[in-house]
Design an enzyme around this catalytic site. Structure first.
Site, PDB file in Angstrom:
ATOM      1  N   HIS A 277       0.946  -1.111   0.156  1.00 15.22           N
ATOM      2  CA  HIS A 277      -0.030   0.345   0.075  1.00 15.22           C
ATOM      3  C   HIS A 277       0.870   1.603  -0.014  1.00 15.22           C
ATOM      4  CE1 HIS A 277      -3.173   2.674   0.876  1.00 15.22           C
ATOM      5  NE2 HIS A 277      -4.132   1.769   0.969  1.00 15.22           N
ATOM      6  N   GLU A 330      -8.001  -5.110   0.237  1.00 11.23           N
ATOM      7  CA  GLU A 330      -8.455  -5.608  -1.849  1.00 11.23           C
ATOM      8  C   GLU A 330      -8.561  -7.004  -0.990  1.00 11.23           C
ATOM      9  OE1 GLU A 330      -7.313  -4.769  -5.665  1.00 11.23           O
ATOM     10  OE2 GLU A 330      -7.867  -2.941  -5.198  1.00 11.23           O
TER      11      GLU A 330
HETATM   12  C1  LIG Z   1      -0.151  -0.779  -3.584  1.00 15.81           C
HETATM   13  C2  LIG Z   1       1.066  -0.484  -4.369  1.00 15.81           C
HETATM   14  C3  LIG Z   1       0.439  -0.411  -5.776  1.00 15.81           C
HETATM   15  C4  LIG Z   1       1.331   0.470  -3.678  1.00 15.81           C
HETATM   16  O1  LIG Z   1       2.973   0.392  -4.173  1.00 15.81           O
HETATM   17  P1  LIG Z   1       3.698   1.436  -4.133  1.00 15.81           P
HETATM   18  O2  LIG Z   1       3.614   2.213  -2.490  1.00 15.81           O
HETATM   19  O3  LIG Z   1       3.554   2.595  -5.553  1.00 15.81           O
HETATM   20  O4  LIG Z   1       4.955   0.501  -3.653  1.00 15.81           O
HETATM   21  P2  LIG Z   1       6.527   0.587  -5.076  1.00 15.81           P
HETATM   22  O5  LIG Z   1       5.456   0.718  -6.100  1.00 15.81           O
HETATM   23  O6  LIG Z   1       6.880   1.862  -4.719  1.00 15.81           O
HETATM   24  O7  LIG Z   1       7.436  -0.525  -4.851  1.00 15.81           O
HETATM   25  C5  LIG Z   1       8.123  -0.852  -3.570  1.00 15.81           C
HETATM   26  C6  LIG Z   1       8.449  -2.103  -4.284  1.00 15.81           C
HETATM   27  O8  LIG Z   1       7.698  -3.078  -3.192  1.00 15.81           O
HETATM   28  C7  LIG Z   1       7.862  -4.425  -4.289  1.00 15.81           C
HETATM   29  N1  LIG Z   1       5.986  -4.710  -4.200  1.00 15.81           N
HETATM   30  C8  LIG Z   1       4.931  -3.329  -4.186  1.00 15.81           C
HETATM   31  N2  LIG Z   1       4.371  -4.089  -4.070  1.00 15.81           N
HETATM   32  C9  LIG Z   1       3.964  -5.150  -3.959  1.00 15.81           C
HETATM   33  C10 LIG Z   1       3.080  -6.440  -4.743  1.00 15.81           C
HETATM   34  N3  LIG Z   1       2.386  -6.062  -4.362  1.00 15.81           N
HETATM   35  N4  LIG Z   1       4.190  -7.559  -4.815  1.00 15.81           N
HETATM   36  C11 LIG Z   1       5.134  -7.547  -4.604  1.00 15.81           C
HETATM   37  N5  LIG Z   1       6.288  -6.902  -5.000  1.00 15.81           N
HETATM   38  C12 LIG Z   1       5.463  -5.403  -4.201  1.00 15.81           C
HETATM   39  C13 LIG Z   1       8.064  -3.360  -5.820  1.00 15.81           C
HETATM   40  O9  LIG Z   1       7.939  -4.032  -6.169  1.00 15.81           O
HETATM   41  C14 LIG Z   1       8.936  -2.497  -5.309  1.00 15.81           C
HETATM   42  O10 LIG Z   1       9.998  -3.799  -5.340  1.00 15.81           O
HETATM   43  P3  LIG Z   1      11.722  -3.301  -5.407  1.00 15.81           P
HETATM   44  O11 LIG Z   1      11.955  -2.066  -4.648  1.00 15.81           O
HETATM   45  O12 LIG Z   1      12.274  -4.232  -5.819  1.00 15.81           O
HETATM   46  O13 LIG Z   1      11.740  -2.400  -7.222  1.00 15.81           O
HETATM   47  C15 LIG Z   1       1.795  -2.301  -4.932  1.00 15.81           C
HETATM   48  O14 LIG Z   1       1.851  -2.247  -3.798  1.00 15.81           O
HETATM   49  C16 LIG Z   1       0.766  -3.154  -5.603  1.00 15.81           C
HETATM   50  O15 LIG Z   1       0.930  -3.158  -6.580  1.00 15.81           O
HETATM   51  N6  LIG Z   1       0.133  -3.348  -4.590  1.00 15.81           N
HETATM   52  C17 LIG Z   1      -0.598  -4.773  -5.379  1.00 15.81           C
HETATM   53  C18 LIG Z   1      -1.935  -4.344  -6.237  1.00 15.81           C
HETATM   54  C19 LIG Z   1      -2.945  -3.991  -5.684  1.00 15.81           C
HETATM   55  O16 LIG Z   1      -3.158  -5.006  -4.305  1.00 15.81           O
HETATM   56  N7  LIG Z   1      -3.717  -2.978  -4.836  1.00 15.81           N
HETATM   57  C20 LIG Z   1      -4.160  -2.683  -4.204  1.00 15.81           C
HETATM   58  C21 LIG Z   1      -4.261  -1.151  -3.214  1.00 15.81           C
HETATM   59  S1  LIG Z   1      -5.007  -1.118  -1.989  1.00 15.81           S
END
Ligand SMILES: CC(C)(COP(=O)(O)OP(=O)(O)OC[C@H]1O[C@@H](n2cnc3c(N)ncnc32)[C@H](O)[C@@H]1OP(=O)(O)O)[C@@H](O)C(=O)NCCC(=O)NCCS
Length: 395
Positions: A277, A330
């Site tokens: 998140h 979710e």
């Molecule tokens: C929600 C979300 C977009 C937040 O992302 P964010 O804060 O922008 O996090 P980042 O994109 O900066 O990711 C940081 C690191 O964690 C990893 N990461 C984040 N969420 C992950 C997940 N669900 N599964 C695997 N790795 C994940 C990224 O690959 C990144 O790794 P790296 O440092 O090796 O590149 C992200 O966690 C995600 O895509 N989750 C899955 C989709 C989901 O459940 N969405 C509903 C949200 S309520």
């Protein structure tokens, strides 16, 4: 000797560039609620939202968000009466709704967005600029009450079924399920959905809430703000993908396959749906309560989901150390909605219905202390003014 007069620095005409996505930028003051990601806490008007979901009804929390305080018995009765009266379809929309439900490119959320816009036009909702705070709240109550009726009618007509009128003796969540199936839902299913809906009514200054406020800041009407907010919610980066966690459970299939599947996904650079998140860097409080709610409902999917969750958290901490990835809203939302009988295409529209409470409360707050939201951008194109290319002419 007299002191030299204080010289005020000239006001800069060049706007400063905010961070991309406005991250970390506060654009308003609000009394509605807030999210504290590091603590894993969010609240509605100061009350822990998960505590409200544990102890209150949809209507009590609706009153809190829109009017500002938890209702006493008389105030609750008033809101319940408004809520039931507000379920009536506006005159003249039923045929158009049925046409929308039969459009070739039908999606439940797209149809709902169109139906909200249609209904607001039929109700002739007036610009908030011209309304008193009481009138804005009346429009808010009407649209919150009406939205699930529109959605369920569209859904049933799309499926070739006759629409079902809401039972006036049922509260918001129970009537929601009753309009879906035609039967009074069991108390467990109705309460589980009600708790999901309370948990998702509001969540800080999210994109769709901001959208609703920008539209309201122009003095526009409640229907325009809600139509825009649903449009913002439709995006997969906001609310447009809550069924993906359930799709992941399907793809895993059996408990024995979880470890291998999840490892392969993360190693292949995929994200595990329902984890991570932007704001919460600890347990998402919504996920904690929804897990409990899912457990209360029971069923084989819950045990399987728990197994997948535990495996995913282990795999993530091993393959993505230090990223602080936890279960998000979710993961168990899908399990809860599925168990109470909602199909996957109804997940985001259901979220939209509960979030309508937050959106309309934000509209009322914006309208009560309005200033046009009109930021600037830094122009980075070719230097202006540019001469037209030589000989370029009207064609
Ligand atoms: C929600 C979300 C977009 C937040 O992302 P964010 O804060 O922008 O996090 P980042 O994109 O900066 O990711 C940081 C690191 O964690 C990893 N990461 C984040 N969420 C992950 C997940 N669900 N599964 C695997 N790795 C994940 C990224 O690959 C990144 O790794 P790296 O440092 O090796 O590149 C992200 O966690 C995600 O895509 N989750 C899955 C989709 C989901 O459940 N969405 C509903 C949200 S309520």
């Amino acid at each position: 000797m007299s002191e030299a007069p204080e010289v005020k620095p000239a006001e800069s005409t060049t706007p400063t560039l905010a961070p991309r996505g406005l991250e970390g930028v506060a654009v308003a003051e609000t009394r509605i609620g807030d999210v504290r990601g590091e603590e894993g806490f969010y609240h509605y008007r100061g009350y822990d939202a998960t505590e409200l979901a544990r102890h209150c009804s949809f209507e009590q929390v609706w009153h809190l968000l829109l009017i500002g305080e938890l209702p006493n018995a008389r105030e609750l009765r008033w809101l319940q009466d408004q809520a039931v009266a507000g379920r009536a379809l506006p005159g003249g929309v039923s045929t158009a709704l049925d046409d929308i439900a039969r459009l070739p490119g039908y999606t439940a959320l797209g149809a709902l967005r169109t139906a909200v816009s249609l209904s607001a036009a039929a109700l002739n909702l007036q610009p908030t600029l011209d309304l008193t705070p009481d009138q804005v709240r009346a429009d808010a109550l009407r649209m919150v009450a009406l939205t699930p009726v529109l959605l369920m009618r569209l859904h049933r007509v799309h499926q070739g079924l006759a629409p079902i009128d809401p039972d006036p003796s049922l509260g918001y969540a129970a009537a929601y399920l009753q309009m879906l199936t035609g039967e009074r839902p069991g108390p467990e299913a109705a309460r589980a959905l009600e708790q999901y809906m309370i948990l998702t009514m509001d969540h800080g200054f999210n994109s769709s809430t901001f959208t609703a406020r920008v539209i309201t800041s122009t003095g526009s009407d409640m229907g325009s703000a809600l139509t825009g907010a649903i449009g913002a919610l439709a995006g997969p980066l906001h609310g447009g993908a809550p069924s993906r966690a359930l799709d992941m459970l399907d793809a895993i299939g059996t408990p024995e396959r979880a470890e291998e599947h999840l490892r392969d996904e993360v190693k292949g650079g995929q994200r595990l749906m329902g984890f991570g998140h932007r704001v919460y860097k600890t347990d998402d409080p919504r996920s904690v309560l929804l897990h409990e709610v899912a457990r209360g409902l029971g069923g084989p999917q819950v045990e399987f989901a728990e197994h997948v969750e535990a495996t995913a958290l282990r795999v993530l901490s091993e393959l993505k150390p230090g990223r602080r990835l936890y279960t998000n809203v979710e993961f168990y939302s899908g399990v809860v909605m599925n168990t109470v009988g909602l199909s996957r295409d109804m997940f985001t529209p259901t979220f939209a219905c509960s979030r309508t409470v937050g959106w309309t409360s934000a509209v009322a707050e914006q309208a009560s202390n309005n200033r046009l939201i009109r930021p600037s951008a830094i122009y980075v194109g070719p230097p202006a003014p540019r001469p037209l290319p030589e000989g370029y002419a009207y064609a």
